[in-house]
Design an enzyme around this catalytic site. Structure first.
Site, PDB file in Angstrom:
ATOM      1  N   SER A  66      39.258 -12.999 -85.763  1.00 37.91           N
ATOM      2  CA  SER A  66      38.835 -14.316 -85.301  1.00 37.91           C
ATOM      3  C   SER A  66      37.368 -14.272 -84.887  1.00 37.91           C
ATOM      4  O   SER A  66      36.734 -13.223 -84.893  1.00 37.91           O
ATOM      5  CB  SER A  66      39.713 -14.764 -84.142  1.00 37.91           C
ATOM      6  OG  SER A  66      39.721 -13.779 -83.139  1.00 37.91           O
TER       7      SER A  66
ATOM      8  N   SER B  52      33.557 -16.850 -84.677  1.00 36.53           N
ATOM      9  CA  SER B  52      32.843 -17.849 -85.472  1.00 36.53           C
ATOM     10  C   SER B  52      32.269 -17.254 -86.758  1.00 36.53           C
ATOM     11  O   SER B  52      32.098 -17.978 -87.741  1.00 36.53           O
ATOM     12  CB  SER B  52      31.732 -18.486 -84.638  1.00 36.53           C
ATOM     13  OG  SER B  52      30.843 -17.488 -84.175  1.00 36.53           O
TER      14      SER B  52
ATOM     15  N   GLY C  21      35.506  -9.952 -85.573  1.00 36.28           N
ATOM     16  CA  GLY C  21      34.359 -10.075 -84.683  1.00 36.28           C
ATOM     17  C   GLY C  21      34.453  -9.113 -83.516  1.00 36.28           C
ATOM     18  O   GLY C  21      35.281  -8.195 -83.508  1.00 36.28           O
TER      19      GLY C  21
ATOM     20  N   GLY D 296      38.047 -11.138 -75.521  1.00 32.50           N
ATOM     21  CA  GLY D 296      37.670 -12.374 -74.835  1.00 32.50           C
ATOM     22  C   GLY D 296      38.660 -13.502 -75.088  1.00 32.50           C
ATOM     23  O   GLY D 296      38.848 -14.374 -74.250  1.00 32.50           O
ATOM     24  N   GLY D 297      39.332 -13.448 -76.229  1.00 38.30           N
ATOM     25  CA  GLY D 297      40.323 -14.469 -76.564  1.00 38.30           C
ATOM     26  C   GLY D 297      41.747 -14.044 -76.265  1.00 38.30           C
ATOM     27  O   GLY D 297      42.696 -14.712 -76.656  1.00 38.30           O
TER      28      GLY D 297
ATOM     29  N   GLU E 245      44.733  -7.479 -82.343  1.00 36.07           N
ATOM     30  CA  GLU E 245      43.492  -7.129 -83.041  1.00 36.07           C
ATOM     31  C   GLU E 245      43.371  -5.621 -83.239  1.00 36.07           C
ATOM     32  O   GLU E 245      42.962  -5.154 -84.294  1.00 36.07           O
ATOM     33  CB  GLU E 245      42.288  -7.658 -82.259  1.00 36.07           C
ATOM     34  CG  GLU E 245      42.110  -9.178 -82.363  1.00 36.07           C
ATOM     35  CD  GLU E 245      41.121  -9.752 -81.369  1.00 36.07           C
ATOM     36  OE1 GLU E 245      40.841 -10.952 -81.434  1.00 36.07           O
ATOM     37  OE2 GLU E 245      40.637  -8.987 -80.505  1.00 36.07           O
TER      38      GLU E 245
END
Lengths: 364, 364, 364, 364
Positions: A131, A133, A192, A206-207, A213
């Site tokens: 994930s 941007s 990312g 952070g998410g 992940e």
């Protein structure tokens, strides 16, 4: 350890397409693509130009390169040369805004990472999709660059709900990491990071999806990191100051907090769920997240644990063994080049979209 | 490393009540109490006899010792000297069955462990209570031995639903481990085990509660193991053949199975939930259990990982770092005597109820 | 309300293949296929015989019918006419054992249900697949009967881990119910039951998967139940005596138990997880299961709640509204024929493999 | 249906202390306490004045009443009459800011609700404590008003992590709702709401804790709502426009969204977890939250479901039965006065701190 190379688009157009490219990139432990004026003749791309030169001399922005690529690849007409590009990446005659530049560079970084690690697009490739941007552009790049018949044989493994949606909305074959047969590895994983140090150690989480992940990353033969310049850091904890995300069993949260303080963490806290949820964030695995700030983590050399100064590997080793800790947001240790059988946490390469529209590559 | 001492009940009656007892037990790395014929005079117990001698010479069974204790402690009358004892432990004029003998020895083991690790019953003690058939006697022992006013100041921390019920039905003060303030430790934790090797490494997790059990054990200044003789083993994997219980994130189960096989595990499997539940057992933490059989684990000396032969510490270190593993059922490394600040996984002592009615003690 | 029809195999061979079949079955509210001696000539099947007659006159067992079908459908040779059939269903010259008979009838029930509800095998069909020993034969029937090119366009939605494995090991296209777009319905769902009353009310949840099962069933245009004769019951609670499975939030278990007792449940209990797990069964959704026995539930007529005598619909309505109850194991109310927009819980038909090798069909 | 009464503080001082008070409040279906000028003589309070008159004639603010109370109750000296009051509630000679006024009124509302529903403070009372900014004052009121010896016999049951902390930091006896024995009820529960209509129907769940909140509320003999004026609404959906919070099984989210749209919900959505968590909010029960906006819900009279216009009870009944829905944020149906055996969802009374410093009471 980090060097910068100025490369012309013509270099990109010819070298990114062959296998030497990989060695070339490996030769430089850090590579800045600044897309300067091209002087030499355009080398005809052997099969399909990924990053072709612009038609005439002059400074070529990342956007121009990307859009040129698309205009050839998709055989689009003059009237709508970039119809499917997001706004920020469309070619413009006016000066791009700083935001545009960053988005362009992130996109270029994504295309470059896909080119470097998926060419020559073997069929049946299994790809992890994370994930962030920049990963959005990775999926765009894959969709754009891989021939449809090959694409239909590839399978994509998300690291969470966000990347699952990304995969599905791109019409790619979705599969879950729990379906990967025992003993099998993904071919490559693009994800990312929240912070990257010069040795390619990462902070992620952070998410609040760090557990999945890490499972996807370490289920891959190699892990490729894509991000923007804000994630580059001389030492973990310098740029990402919220702390190392640690996924913990709720009933052990207090106990873990106590251990972390004893280890020198500066005010570790359970992450709150507001505004959507009172109390703690609950992860997709039913755990809580503790954010544990430490002094910037040393990449190498001596550490002074008494003062709360840790090396990345030492700290990671200590954290993962605290009972009640399910997984930690430090990605450390070996990378896919070193770890023959997978299980590597560190990326083999990190691609950063830079503020000036260029791409910086950090290689293991 | 393991020695056996034959001790008479009269020794028990006088030494278990003073502080030297602790040193004495520490002196012997393994202690068998076989309750042989007492020959010497009864030493008058200084304060309160825990395991007094029987009134006359002759063989004293564990049941007799326990029941004698109760008859003094509770001032019970002749008509109902053992009114509150479970059936199996009541004194009998007939020969006890093997089952009775084992139950008596487990009970004696529990009383002994409580005596050794709770005397002189300081107030405000925080005690972890695990599960298993011997732990039931630990709770009985605490209730019986600790003066009520002191007992009311003690707090008891369960390792799961089973021990929670045990604590509640005994009328003890229940508290949850998540309420233990950061940096604080329980004073002692009593828990069972599925297998114990001579170095006090343990396998736990047969009841799928290993994560909480490890958190409670390592939140204690010292961990005391109570069990029956079937759990004593020359090497982990000898007696408990179902495999090391490993708590895993469900979506990583396949991946963990693959890693385990690569490490030499012989047919690791996700534990099934039948008959109560189709599919996998789900733990109280929302995880699955993988049972991973390995060849008997070496306590020390060389290992041969290529052949799937591991030392306990090496294997534990490798297992806990597999992404997707939440916690492992190996309790290893330091014990409470060695680890000043807690966090120790191994017991400082293990008490076994033996087949012949005696108690065997294994000390660190 | 329940009638029985004696049908010859020749009837099966011709009517099951055309659209009238559906109306015929609907005409009978209960249908027993007892596979008696065929007297008339074999009607040539219009396209592909599903249940052809045996070559000569005489009693035809379910196994014979099924195996005959396979021998034609698969063009298998004489040397291995039934190579892929499970042992119990293989044609035999010796008298079949009672176990064989039941397995044969369950299998026949499965083939019949697939024939009745999937013919003419439209492409892109979305099919829910439940669990239970009869559903295994449903998957076998689908694989055997649906032409491969059509089968590859169909998608299969499991109700849990067991049916997920079933779908995967049959090589069918797996999809999850959470991927069904909002407003879309599955075409049909095949699932078992723990008990079926004459009005097609069901008890489900013996495998602790009732929540997902109800979601899949009520996401279908019609729900078809397949089971064996032991699940047929004059009133729910007669055959399945363990109680109605109710999925509850663990922290509300006590509260729900209290409500259930007040409503007349006879000893409701939290389902234990042993032997795999100490304490309660935890479902795939992180809930517990309460098994709540009630007196046999009335299908219609008056109820006497004071005496703990309930009608199915009344009880279901009361149970689902108890705060802390996530879902209940009663499938009641409308069926897919009545509920135009889906959301129906009751099957439109239930197929039972009978003890004597025959199939009994119960229709709405 | 709603009437307003102007009451003087002297009324408060005498009537709130005796049992008639309750009947008086019941007589008015809505009561505004506007703290006007007192004219009559101060009635000497029979035992302990909860809301005594100010020393002299003149307008008495809520703050003055509360602070006067404290100055008597705590025998505080002149030098520090309000030492333990939070800043916003301290008596001031300057004009209170609007924020101060609201905080004062919320506090007054809390004190009033405790007075009305806990006096005469029976020992061993079991009290549910919810969350929200007004509930903080409820805990303050209980601590201030209940004699310490009685307080130590009371037990407090939180609705979530937030209220658990509130209870603990106030030094009250904490207990969990899962420990309430089957068949037992809490005596009273104080909780906030996101919206309250004139019939005391509520929307709750803005903090994603609605399931536990409903379990605690319906485990109480009566439920008392405390809130501020922003939660008062002519019809649910008027003030709280984010939608009715619905707790759903994640795998059923799509299915529930589809049903909600079919029922007329205007853009129901899964609640996102950002910034703390990518993807959906996960509740403490492992579920997701769907926020389902509907047109303002009618309290009574006809509804027009085709137009998406629903009555509260009709909608609640339809929502709770959607498979995949665990619990809904509508509190509706009976209140504790009507439902003899508990299980009521609606409050018997709602206390609102008003903008002007007054308290408005809405009674069933």
């Amino acid at each position: 350890m980090v060097s910068e190379l100025q490369l012309s688009p013509s270099w990109l157009s010819c070298t990114h397409m062959n296998k030497h490219h990989h060695l070339l990139l490996r030769g430089a432990s850090s590579l800045t693509v600044s897309l300067c004026k091209r002087s030499g003749p355009t080398h005809p791309p052997p099969a399909r130009p990924l990053f072709p030169s612009s038609g005439a001399g002059g400074t070529t922005t990342a956007a121009a390169i990307v859009s040129n690529f698309f205009s050839r690849h998709h055989h689009s007409t003059l009237t709508s040369p970039h119809h499917h590009l997001p706004k920020t990446a469309r070619m413009s005659t006016t000066t791009p805004s700083p935001v545009d530049l960053i988005e362009q560079s992130k996109r270029l970084a994504a295309f470059q990472s896909v080119t470097a690690h998926l060419v020559p697009f073997p069929s049946r490739t299994r790809i992890g999709i994370g994930s962030g941007s920049t990963v959005i552009y990775v999926v765009e790049a894959i969709t754009a660059l891989v021939p449809p018949t090959t694409l239909s044989t590839m399978t994509f493994y998300p690291t969470g709900a966000q990347s699952e949606q990304l995969i599905e909305s791109a019409g790619l074959n979705l599969q879950y990491i729990n379906k990967l047969p025992p003993g099998t590895l993904l071919d490559v994983c693009f994800d990312g990071a929240d912070e990257v140090d010069p040795n390619l150690n990462l902070i992620k989480g952070g998410g609040a999806c760090l557990w999945q992940e890490k499972i996807v990353a370490t289920s891959s033969k190699k892990f490729v990191c894509v991000a923007d310049f804000r994630k580059m850091s001389p030492a973990l904890g310098t740029m990402w100051k919220k702390g190392i995300p640690i996924e913990v069993l709720p009933l052990a949260a207090n106990r873990v907090l106590g251990e972390l303080e004893r280890m020198g963490s500066l005010g570790p806290k359970v992450r709150p769920g507001l505004p959507g949820k009172a109390g703690a964030v609950v992860t997709d695995n039913g755990m809580w997240i503790v954010d544990a700030p430490f002094r910037p983590l040393r990449v190498e050399g001596t550490s002074d644990k008494e003062k709360g100064e840790w090396q990345v590997d030492e700290l990671a080793d200590a954290l993962i063994k605290i009972p009640g800790v399910a997984e930690i947001g430090l990605f450390y240790g070996k990378n896919g080049n070193q770890a023959g059988e997978g299980g590597a946490q560190k990326p083999v390469e990190a691609y950063f979209g830079m503020e000036d529209g260029s791409v910086k590559v950090l290689s293991a």
